[in-house]
Design a protein around this motif. Sequence first.
Motif: not given
Length: 377
Positions: A233-236, A316, A320, A352-353
């Motif tokens: 989810k937060n790997r961009k 960003n 996204d 995400d964590k």
Amino acid sequence: EQSREEALIEFPTRDPVTTALVFLCFHLVYVILPLAFTLAPFVLLYSGNVFMGTAWIGFYVRWLVISMPSEKDLGRPWPWFENLPLFSFLFGYFPFGLTRAKPMRHHKTDPAEHAKLDPKGLYVFGVHRIPKGLYVFGVHPHGALAFNRGMFGFSTRTLWNKAFPGIDFRVLTATAALRVPLIREMWLWSSCIDASKQVARKALEKRVNLLLYPGGEREQMMTQRGKHRLFLKNRKGFVKLAIEAGAELVPVYVFGETDLFEHSSFLLDARVKIMKNFGVAIPLIYGQAGLLPFAASVTAVVGPALEVKQSDNPSNEEVDEVHTRYVAALVALFEENKAALAVQTPSLKLNDKVRTWMRARAHGNEDELSVRSPLFF
């Protein structure tokens, strides 16, 4: 008519003798030889053979100085090494396979490209003619050891070159793996390079396609046998990398990767702290015999490429938007193929964590973390 393309390496049986041979070869190549090579000079020094011990260390240090720049460039691919029969024997035990459920953009299928390569079961089906472009392949899940990396760099004549003829590639590999003697050499000789941003950008600038594992060490620590859980989810960063290079993004899901090992929760909290502080994952795993993975079919399904508009400095919002499309394509790829590949899991779990996952696991409610669609992000 063959509806999907496959490049499959398969050994015909899993009898006790074959299993024993694979067990010996696997531990010899991945455990015994690297450990023996690392400890040998210190044993020689301790036993009083100072000349041999010093010469051993000096020889390898000199080799490191000579070969170190290749880690930061395009590696040292060695086709002869990549295609040793040993690797076909090892990976064919499971077996390994590459397939594309749908042709990638603008690909044409040549129905004449159907061939049985030898009587041991090495097959290629319906090879698509792939246009020379620039691609970033995102491979999921990472798994406990990214064991599927074996199909991206080993037995290339049977696997990669048959599935993606004419497409040169490199695999981004954790720096820690390139610090283990012999493992380092095997990785460099099988199309691996250091997984830093600078190295990745340099490869793309040279028009070399990349394979990477977006989930990284966090996904590695979350791996459990039979579970399909992604840290995405937060790997961009990989999305931004593709946009900057104007490379198309290709989602890849590897069914069977999380069926290979059991992952112990012993000292999990401490190991997660080590991972966060030092960037090194320490999975405590075991297979059917030591580190020999459980015999499970490992199949990488490659989805259609996603077009990306090049931008030297993407916002960003742009990152996204592409990331959302990528995750949607990956989820769709999983859902479309899980039934055919005998996956019982109803949906992917996108976390995400690591801490959130650990708390859910401790309370036995991991299923609450299930995400069926990227729209819920």
